[in-house]
Design a protein around this motif. Structure first.
Motif, PDB file in Angstrom:
ATOM      1  N   ALA A 162       3.763   1.282  -9.219  1.00 13.03           N
ATOM      2  CA  ALA A 162       3.268   2.321  -8.318  1.00 13.03           C
ATOM      3  C   ALA A 162       2.882   1.764  -6.953  1.00 13.03           C
ATOM      4  N   HIS A 163       2.459   0.506  -6.893  1.00 21.23           N
ATOM      5  CA  HIS A 163       1.951  -0.019  -5.637  1.00 21.23           C
ATOM      6  C   HIS A 163       2.847  -1.093  -5.029  1.00 21.23           C
ATOM      7  N   ALA A 164       3.984  -1.318  -5.626  1.00 18.20           N
ATOM      8  CA  ALA A 164       4.857  -2.383  -5.140  1.00 18.20           C
ATOM      9  C   ALA A 164       5.688  -1.922  -3.964  1.00 18.20           C
ATOM     10  N   PRO A 165       5.945  -2.825  -3.011  1.00 20.89           N
ATOM     11  CA  PRO A 165       6.931  -2.458  -2.016  1.00 20.89           C
ATOM     12  C   PRO A 165       8.273  -2.375  -2.719  1.00 20.89           C
ATOM     13  N   LEU A 166       9.218  -1.859  -2.088  1.00 20.91           N
ATOM     14  CA  LEU A 166      10.488  -1.553  -2.715  1.00 20.91           C
ATOM     15  C   LEU A 166      11.094  -2.808  -3.299  1.00 20.91           C
ATOM     16  N   ARG A 204       0.821  -1.210   0.000  1.00 17.09           N
ATOM     17  CA  ARG A 204       0.000   0.000   0.000  1.00 17.09           C
ATOM     18  C   ARG A 204       0.855   1.259   0.000  1.00 17.09           C
ATOM     19  N   LEU A 205       2.153   1.121  -0.179  1.00 14.35           N
ATOM     20  CA  LEU A 205       3.067   2.252  -0.118  1.00 14.35           C
ATOM     21  C   LEU A 205       3.557   2.597  -1.517  1.00 14.35           C
ATOM     22  N   THR A 206       3.468   3.859  -1.863  1.00 19.02           N
ATOM     23  CA  THR A 206       3.984   4.351  -3.131  1.00 19.02           C
ATOM     24  C   THR A 206       5.144   5.288  -2.819  1.00 19.02           C
ATOM     25  N   CYS A 207       6.281   5.082  -3.506  1.00 16.30           N
ATOM     26  CA  CYS A 207       7.486   5.877  -3.267  1.00 16.30           C
ATOM     27  C   CYS A 207       7.836   6.705  -4.487  1.00 16.30           C
ATOM     28  N   GLY A 208       8.367   7.889  -4.247  1.00 15.61           N
ATOM     29  CA  GLY A 208       8.879   8.722  -5.325  1.00 15.61           C
ATOM     30  C   GLY A 208       7.857   9.705  -5.850  1.00 15.61           C
ATOM     31  N   VAL A 209       8.329  10.853  -6.254  1.00 12.42           N
ATOM     32  CA  VAL A 209       7.446  11.923  -6.704  1.00 12.42           C
ATOM     33  C   VAL A 209       6.633  11.512  -7.926  1.00 12.42           C
ATOM     34  N   VAL A 210       7.276  10.899  -8.908  1.00  9.54           N
ATOM     35  CA  VAL A 210       6.570  10.538 -10.149  1.00  9.54           C
ATOM     36  C   VAL A 210       5.487   9.500  -9.863  1.00  9.54           C
ATOM     37  N   LEU A 236       3.297   7.914  -0.412  1.00  7.58           N
ATOM     38  CA  LEU A 236       1.848   7.896  -0.233  1.00  7.58           C
ATOM     39  C   LEU A 236       1.477   6.550   0.358  1.00  7.58           C
ATOM     40  N   ILE A 237       0.570   6.575   1.317  1.00  8.49           N
ATOM     41  CA  ILE A 237       0.070   5.346   1.908  1.00  8.49           C
ATOM     42  C   ILE A 237      -1.401   5.236   1.534  1.00  8.49           C
ATOM     43  N   ARG A 238      -1.741   4.130   0.880  1.00 12.39           N
ATOM     44  CA  ARG A 238      -3.135   3.913   0.507  1.00 12.39           C
ATOM     45  C   ARG A 238      -3.930   3.404   1.706  1.00 12.39           C
ATOM     46  N   ASN A 239      -5.234   3.579   1.650  1.00 10.31           N
ATOM     47  CA  ASN A 239      -6.111   3.171   2.734  1.00 10.31           C
ATOM     48  C   ASN A 239      -6.072   1.658   2.935  1.00 10.31           C
ATOM     49  N   PRO A 240      -6.023   1.223   4.198  1.00  7.61           N
ATOM     50  CA  PRO A 240      -6.095  -0.212   4.476  1.00  7.61           C
ATOM     51  C   PRO A 240      -7.559  -0.655   4.537  1.00  7.61           C
ATOM     52  N   ASP A 241      -7.766  -1.947   4.606  1.00  8.17           N
ATOM     53  CA  ASP A 241      -9.139  -2.444   4.785  1.00  8.17           C
ATOM     54  C   ASP A 241      -9.657  -2.044   6.157  1.00  8.17           C
TER      55      ASP A 241
END
Length: 175
Positions: free
Chosen positions: A124-128, A38-44, A142-147
């Motif tokens: 975009a949605h992969a962990p590192l 659920r973590l997105t890294c980087g500006v782009v 960015l952290i997406r909403n969890p269930d």
């Protein structure tokens, strides 16, 4: 009100222990969201996420940057403005170095335990997930909403509401 007055007011409003708890919660939430993809890294990648699914974003985390780094400062300002426009809480953290260290350790574990972790995973949605030699952009998260919200996620959301009227509050994430 002078800067000193603001700092004294802030110190009275939030105890040091509370701010440490928020820092620990931020670290836990980022680790958990990374594990849960659920973590997105980087500006782009973050900009892509905000463009396509802004309602799915729980929080934006921006590491503090040097005043001499003008391009990153502009990117942070735009990212923060976009998040605030969509009422996405923005949490500013003191140092990117502790985040880099945390994610490099996590990335090493992923790669050593799952040799094909780079296959068929959404960027975009992969962990590192990229190879260790790849230079990752740690300038925005960015952290997406969890269930279901965890207690740490609730603490962070509550803290963001409390600081929403403050000019700038920067927390420290423990190593």
């Amino acid at each position: 009100m002078t800067l000193t007055d603001i700092e004294e007011h802030f110190c009275m409003e939030f105890s040091k222990n509370y701010l440490q708890d928020v820092g620990k919660a931020a670290r836990t939430v980022m680790s958990r969201s990374c594990t849960e993809r659920r973590l997105t890294c980087g500006v782009v990648e973050c900009a892509r996420q905000l463009e396509t699914e802004p309602d799915d974003v729980m929080m934006c985390i921006l590491p503090e940057i040097s005043a001499q780094n003008v391009p990153s400062g502009i990117q942070h300002t735009l990212m923060e403005a976009y998040c605030r426009e969509f009422e996405i809480p923005v949490l500013k953290v003191e140092s990117v170095s502790s985040l880099v260290e945390m994610f490099q350790v996590y990335e090493a574990k992923c790669i050593s335990s799952k040799p094909n972790v780079t296959d068929n995973v959404n960027t975009a949605h992969a962990p590192l997930k990229r190879k260790l030699s790849y230079t990752r952009d740690y300038s925005c998260f960015l952290i997406r909403n969890p269930d279901v919200l965890s207690s740490d996620e609730c603490l962070l959301k509550m803290f963001c509401v409390q600081i929403s009227d403050k000019k700038e509050v920067i927390i420290e994430i423990p190593s």
